[in-house]
Design an enzyme around this catalytic site. Sequence first.
Site, PDB file in Angstrom:
ATOM      1  N   ARG A 121     -40.949  86.104 -14.263  1.00 54.34           N
ATOM      2  CA  ARG A 121     -40.740  87.450 -13.754  1.00 54.34           C
ATOM      3  C   ARG A 121     -41.939  87.786 -12.876  1.00 54.34           C
ATOM      4  O   ARG A 121     -43.028  87.255 -13.064  1.00 54.34           O
ATOM      5  CB  ARG A 121     -40.649  88.455 -14.900  1.00 54.34           C
ATOM      6  CG  ARG A 121     -39.483  88.232 -15.836  1.00 54.34           C
ATOM      7  CD  ARG A 121     -39.518  89.229 -16.993  1.00 54.34           C
ATOM      8  NE  ARG A 121     -38.374  89.040 -17.877  1.00 54.34           N
ATOM      9  CZ  ARG A 121     -38.350  88.195 -18.910  1.00 54.34           C
ATOM     10  NH1 ARG A 121     -39.435  87.472 -19.187  1.00 54.34           N
ATOM     11  NH2 ARG A 121     -37.289  88.076 -19.668  1.00 54.34           N
ATOM     12  N   LYS A 133     -41.895  90.733 -20.987  1.00 53.40           N
ATOM     13  CA  LYS A 133     -40.993  91.843 -21.290  1.00 53.40           C
ATOM     14  C   LYS A 133     -40.301  91.665 -22.638  1.00 53.40           C
ATOM     15  O   LYS A 133     -40.099  92.621 -23.372  1.00 53.40           O
ATOM     16  CB  LYS A 133     -39.939  91.944 -20.175  1.00 53.40           C
ATOM     17  CG  LYS A 133     -39.122  93.200 -20.218  1.00 53.40           C
ATOM     18  CD  LYS A 133     -38.220  93.305 -19.004  1.00 53.40           C
ATOM     19  CE  LYS A 133     -36.984  92.445 -19.165  1.00 53.40           C
ATOM     20  NZ  LYS A 133     -35.968  92.706 -18.120  1.00 53.40           N
ATOM     21  N   HIS A 176     -36.668  88.748  -8.335  1.00 52.03           N
ATOM     22  CA  HIS A 176     -35.954  87.951  -9.340  1.00 52.03           C
ATOM     23  C   HIS A 176     -35.407  86.637  -8.779  1.00 52.03           C
ATOM     24  O   HIS A 176     -34.920  85.796  -9.530  1.00 52.03           O
ATOM     25  CB  HIS A 176     -34.783  88.776  -9.876  1.00 52.03           C
ATOM     26  CG  HIS A 176     -34.915  89.132 -11.313  1.00 52.03           C
ATOM     27  ND1 HIS A 176     -35.968  89.875 -11.814  1.00 52.03           N
ATOM     28  CD2 HIS A 176     -34.139  88.835 -12.381  1.00 52.03           C
ATOM     29  CE1 HIS A 176     -35.801  90.032 -13.122  1.00 52.03           C
ATOM     30  NE2 HIS A 176     -34.715  89.401 -13.484  1.00 52.03           N
ATOM     31  N   ARG A 184     -36.853  83.248 -10.173  1.00 52.67           N
ATOM     32  CA  ARG A 184     -36.433  82.996 -11.558  1.00 52.67           C
ATOM     33  C   ARG A 184     -34.974  82.516 -11.607  1.00 52.67           C
ATOM     34  O   ARG A 184     -34.653  81.505 -12.243  1.00 52.67           O
ATOM     35  CB  ARG A 184     -36.625  84.295 -12.343  1.00 52.67           C
ATOM     36  CG  ARG A 184     -36.401  84.212 -13.828  1.00 52.67           C
ATOM     37  CD  ARG A 184     -36.976  85.485 -14.465  1.00 52.67           C
ATOM     38  NE  ARG A 184     -36.454  85.749 -15.795  1.00 52.67           N
ATOM     39  CZ  ARG A 184     -36.859  85.125 -16.898  1.00 52.67           C
ATOM     40  NH1 ARG A 184     -37.786  84.190 -16.830  1.00 52.67           N
ATOM     41  NH2 ARG A 184     -36.355  85.432 -18.074  1.00 52.67           N
ATOM     42  N   HIS A 237     -35.438  82.614 -22.084  1.00 53.92           N
ATOM     43  CA  HIS A 237     -34.248  83.297 -22.585  1.00 53.92           C
ATOM     44  C   HIS A 237     -33.968  82.864 -24.023  1.00 53.92           C
ATOM     45  O   HIS A 237     -34.117  81.697 -24.366  1.00 53.92           O
ATOM     46  CB  HIS A 237     -33.024  82.981 -21.715  1.00 53.92           C
ATOM     47  CG  HIS A 237     -33.016  83.727 -20.417  1.00 53.92           C
ATOM     48  ND1 HIS A 237     -33.312  83.125 -19.209  1.00 53.92           N
ATOM     49  CD2 HIS A 237     -32.762  85.021 -20.143  1.00 53.92           C
ATOM     50  CE1 HIS A 237     -33.235  84.027 -18.252  1.00 53.92           C
ATOM     51  NE2 HIS A 237     -32.904  85.182 -18.786  1.00 53.92           N
ATOM     52  N   TYR A 261     -28.041  84.295 -15.375  1.00 51.79           N
ATOM     53  CA  TYR A 261     -28.985  83.842 -14.366  1.00 51.79           C
ATOM     54  C   TYR A 261     -28.472  82.678 -13.543  1.00 51.79           C
ATOM     55  O   TYR A 261     -28.925  82.470 -12.432  1.00 51.79           O
ATOM     56  CB  TYR A 261     -30.291  83.395 -15.045  1.00 51.79           C
ATOM     57  CG  TYR A 261     -31.253  84.518 -15.129  1.00 51.79           C
ATOM     58  CD1 TYR A 261     -31.080  85.502 -16.072  1.00 51.79           C
ATOM     59  CD2 TYR A 261     -32.291  84.615 -14.234  1.00 51.79           C
ATOM     60  CE1 TYR A 261     -31.946  86.561 -16.133  1.00 51.79           C
ATOM     61  CE2 TYR A 261     -33.166  85.669 -14.287  1.00 51.79           C
ATOM     62  CZ  TYR A 261     -32.986  86.639 -15.245  1.00 51.79           C
ATOM     63  OH  TYR A 261     -33.835  87.694 -15.279  1.00 51.79           O
TER      64      TYR A 261
END
Length: 201
Positions: free
Chosen positions: A43, A70, A150, A153, A176, A185
Site C-alpha cells: 500500500r 492497515k 493501488h 499492489r 491478504h 485484487y
Amino acid sequence: MAQREAQALQRDDLFAVLERMGDRPIEMRDKALLLIGFAGAFRRSELVGFDCSDVEPVGRGIVLHLRRSKTDQTGQGRKIAIPHGRTRWCPVRHLTDWLTHAGIEQGPIFRSIDRHGRIAPDRLSGDAVATIIKRRVEAAGFDPASFSGHSLRAGLATSAAMAGASSWKIRQQTGHKSDAMLARYIRDGDMFTDNAAGTVL
C-alpha cells in the site's frame, strides 16, 4: 453503479514505464519506488513508511520489515521478501542505487526532491506516491486517470496470478488474509489465464 477500481499496473506495462525514465535523482528515486512498491505489493502508506533500518540484506535479495499496516491492528508487523530480479529491473539493485546516490543511510527511504534536485530529509506522503504513478504512466503513453496508488499492489497480484503463482504465495506478498480478499485484487487480466472455454475450444 460498479465501483471504479484502479487499473493494475502489470509487469510489462511497468517495464514500459521504467524504460522511459532516465538517471536523474528524481528518476532514480521513482524507479526504486515503483519497483519496490510492485515487488512487495505495498500500500502507498506502507511504501513511504519504510526507513533504512527496515531493510535487511540477505543472500537472495532483501527482507523488508513492515512494522505496521492497515490490517495489522496489533502492530505485530511482518516480513516481506524482495528477491533479486532476473531482468535489468531488479528492485533490489535500483533501491541500492537510489540510496547510494542520495547518500541515505538512516531515516526515510523515499524522500521528497525539489525542482533543483535537492533531496529533503522528510519522507514522501502517500498522496505523493499516487501522483508519481500517474505522472510516470502518462509519460509512457497510458491514461493516468485509470491508475492510482493501488495500481502497483494490484499489478503484482494480477501479474503473479497470470504467471501461475499460487494464491497462497501471492497472499504471502500482499498480506491478504483470505483468497476472497485477494480475488478482488486479481484484475481482469487474469480472466484469460486457464480460461475454461480456452481449454475446450
